[in-house]
Design an enzyme around this catalytic site. Sequence first.
Site, PDB file in Angstrom:
ATOM      1  N   TYR A 282       0.833  -1.214   0.000  1.00 21.10           N
ATOM      2  CA  TYR A 282       0.000   0.000   0.000  1.00 21.10           C
ATOM      3  C   TYR A 282       0.864   1.258   0.000  1.00 21.10           C
ATOM      4  CZ  TYR A 282      -3.893   3.069   0.845  1.00 21.10           C
ATOM      5  OH  TYR A 282      -4.842   4.069   0.713  1.00 21.10           O
ATOM      6  N   TYR A 332      -5.699   6.010  -7.574  1.00 19.17           N
ATOM      7  CA  TYR A 332      -5.897   5.949  -6.129  1.00 19.17           C
ATOM      8  C   TYR A 332      -7.227   5.288  -5.821  1.00 19.17           C
ATOM      9  CZ  TYR A 332      -6.241   7.308  -1.226  1.00 19.17           C
ATOM     10  OH  TYR A 332      -6.370   7.296   0.136  1.00 19.17           O
TER      11      TYR A 332
END
Lengths: 383, 137
Positions: A282, A332
């Site tokens: 991440y 995103y």
Amino acid sequence: MHSLKDRTAIIGVGATPQGKLPGSTQLSLAVDAFKAALDDSGLEKDDIDGLLTFPGTTAPEGPLNYLRVGEALGIDPAFTGSMAMGGGTAGALVQMAAMAVESGHATAVACVFGDAAKTGGSRFNRASGWGDSWGIWGMMGAAANSAVAASRHMALYGTTSEQLAEVAVACRRHASMNPNAVMRDPITIADHQASRFIVEPLHLLDCCLISDGGVCIIVTSAERAKDAKQPRVLISGMGQAYTTRTLEREDWWYVPHQKEALDRAYAMAGLGPQHIDVAQLYDNFTISVLLWLEHAGFCKPGESGPFVEGGRIQLGGELPVNTAGGNLSESYMEGWLHIVEGVRQLRGQGGERQVQGAETCLVTGRGMTLNCSNAMVLTKGEA
Amino acid sequence: MSDHPKPLPEISDETRPFWDGTRNQQLVMQQCARCRHIRYPISRVCPECLEVGHEWVPLSGRGEVYSAIVFHQVYDKAFADDVPYNVSLVQLDEGPRMFSNVVGVPPSQVRVGDRVRVVFDPVTEEVTLPRFTPEDS
């Protein structure tokens, strides 16, 4: 603890186009992603009896999102709910889906996310902290928390901004090989250094994008996934951990819970960092990837800066990371696409960016004020 | 100066002693009556032992910079005239940590490990914000 090792599988993944999608809404993106994942899985709509959703930043109904998405899809589920853990949500929902399947509460669970954050004007500028908010001192926005981590890591270990740039450069190079990525023009370390500061020590190119898009991931039993449309991808290990305390934890900035989540996932899978072929870590900001590399045992604490130098985390390197471009360059989607990319790599569907012979993939997620983390070890199921 | 108001603390019965303290040039925090843990942020119970009883104790106001960042991006237009400005996570000598600003030096010159002492900045009649400055200044 009852082990879920290899008991469940990801049978379908789907994503909408990504980027700036005028006219889209959280709901339209969620619905489109669901249809794409359902098609990918080979299942019929009536096979889906579990529905878990993440409202993102633009669902007006917030935590009631599961009702809205369910109604739009015409699904009356046996098991449902919405959860909001920012970038920690995707992994937490997929793990919850696996638990629901294993315990018999549902047989096929769709985890659904849509967000019109770009056209909806989401700013991610909220001040952190409760009560006497940190905003009093001008401490606000998502970048600030990661900047605190970067400042401390640099001071303790001598990590440099150029080392952070290595992460941005790797993600962009990978995105250049991904037709669905938003930012595909390659960048250099010099480009990173020349980009403006957002919250020092973080430059613009240390920061993820803000995007419109939707993603759906369908989880079912490993048994059911055996004769499915797609090659089988097993959830071999999973783990979660949280640090709800911030100022009260001296090591909060170092997100120590990430190591706990990873250790749980490794223990369940019976695997360790030496067994991982490709990793989707991440990356809300570049520093996050460095911290994951340390917690996941790919290098020692404090040594992630030198570790990422020289293309080690690029395709062709020792440990390809974020092979689709990540939050930094693909889109995103708050980590949802990291799981999708993990599945695609293990199916051998990575196209130009395929890691040859990939059989194990580590996928991590983290959200909120550095608080929420999870990890999964995905493996290629035998044919 | 921007006329857009900056965020201010919402002063309640629970938090008032902290803000009364800063108005009187003193940094005070809650110390647990049972386990003696000094806690921050302000809260109803001790996060270590859940004891409600506590006393507000004065701190030295001294500590060191634990992490230092500089805002260039304007997230709230009230801060538009302030960028670039420092935000530091300050490790207080008595144990607690708090976010604040190190002032009196250029923002990018604040370093992790710098010794700092509290200074009091009256921003409204009711609210005085604790900020920090290099200890030897």
